[in-house]
Enzyme design. Structure first.
Site, mmCIF file in Angstrom:
data_model
loop_
_atom_site.group_PDB
_atom_site.id
_atom_site.type_symbol
_atom_site.label_atom_id
_atom_site.label_comp_id
_atom_site.label_asym_id
_atom_site.label_seq_id
_atom_site.Cartn_x
_atom_site.Cartn_y
_atom_site.Cartn_z
ATOM 1 N N CYS A 1 64.375 -48.275 -15.785
ATOM 2 C CA CYS A 1 63.268 -47.797 -14.961
ATOM 3 C C CYS A 1 63.810 -46.786 -13.967
ATOM 4 C CB CYS A 1 62.629 -48.968 -14.227
ATOM 5 S SG CYS A 1 61.230 -48.488 -13.202
ATOM 6 N N HIS B 1 55.196 -51.470 -19.744
ATOM 7 C CA HIS B 1 56.092 -51.207 -18.606
ATOM 8 C C HIS B 1 55.406 -50.323 -17.563
ATOM 9 C CE1 HIS B 1 60.181 -50.168 -16.827
ATOM 10 N NE2 HIS B 1 59.376 -49.256 -16.302
ATOM 11 N N GLU B 2 54.800 -49.222 -18.007
ATOM 12 C CA GLU B 2 54.183 -48.290 -17.055
ATOM 13 C C GLU B 2 52.981 -48.924 -16.353
ATOM 14 O OE1 GLU B 2 55.907 -45.930 -16.168
ATOM 15 O OE2 GLU B 2 57.222 -45.893 -17.919
ATOM 16 N N HIS C 1 53.610 -51.115 -13.393
ATOM 17 C CA HIS C 1 53.818 -50.423 -12.113
ATOM 18 C C HIS C 1 52.528 -50.339 -11.294
ATOM 19 C CE1 HIS C 1 57.957 -49.034 -12.214
ATOM 20 N NE2 HIS C 1 57.814 -48.572 -13.439
#
Ligand code: NI
Length: 178
Positions: free
Chosen positions: A100, A142-143, A146
């Site tokens: 990341c 994953h994104e 965030h």
């Protein structure tokens, strides 16, 4: 200033829930997307979320043909995704290495849903609705994490598989995760 500093783990904004985008096709939104892509490309990222550059909105961009940091990964189409909703299509999980831009120099093995459907909007308000698997599904999960204050180390289930990129993957050129 299109290339923006990337916030690192410890910054409170990375732990916050981002706000929904309520106005599409605005100059501010288009400028944000340019900055996200410029920053992602300058840092060799495969994706980036708005909170990582200090903007608390539900905007992520991702995609690549070939990426130095993930040389074995299949290509992912270049995508701008706002207000995403992810639905896991079954119980199957797959473990894979992740890094990341907000956690520079480190990699960890993270279990993710193998097959997902993701829905949302592009910058003009057009609907996006895709069913994907593999690395594409991993990048989206994953994104989108965030946007809800989750960094990948919180998803690691085996902490013996978490370490420094230059130790774990000496074949990758130094500095690529910085
Ligand atoms: Ni990230």
């Amino acid at each position: 200033m299109p290339i923006r500093p990337v916030l690192k783990m410890g910054e409170p904004l990375l732990l916050a829930t981002a706000a929904l985008v309520t106005q599409f096709d605005t100059p501010e939104l288009h400028a944000l997307i340019v900055d996200l892509f410029d920053t992602m490309i300058a840092t060799n990222g495969v994706g980036i979320a708005a909170p990582q550059i200090g903007v608390g909105l539900q905007v992520v961009v991702f995609g690549f043909e070939q990426n130095e940091r993930y040389p074995d990964a299949d290509a992912v189409p270049q995508t701008i995704l706002l207000n995403p909703v992810i639905t896991a299509l079954d119980e199957e999980m797959e473990s894979g290495w992740e890094g990341c831009l907000s956690v520079p120099g480190l990699r960890g093995v993270v279990p993710r849903h193998t097959q997902i459907r993701y829905q949302g909007f592009d910058q003009f308000g057009n609907e996006i609705d895709r069913t994907v698997s593999g690395f594409h599904a991993r990048v989206v999960q994953h994104e989108c994490d965030h946007l809800f204050g989750v960094l990948y180390p919180r998803r690691i289930t085996d902490m013996t598989q978490f370490g420094y990129t230059d130790v774990l993957f000496p074949q990758l050129k130094a500095g690529q995760d910085e």
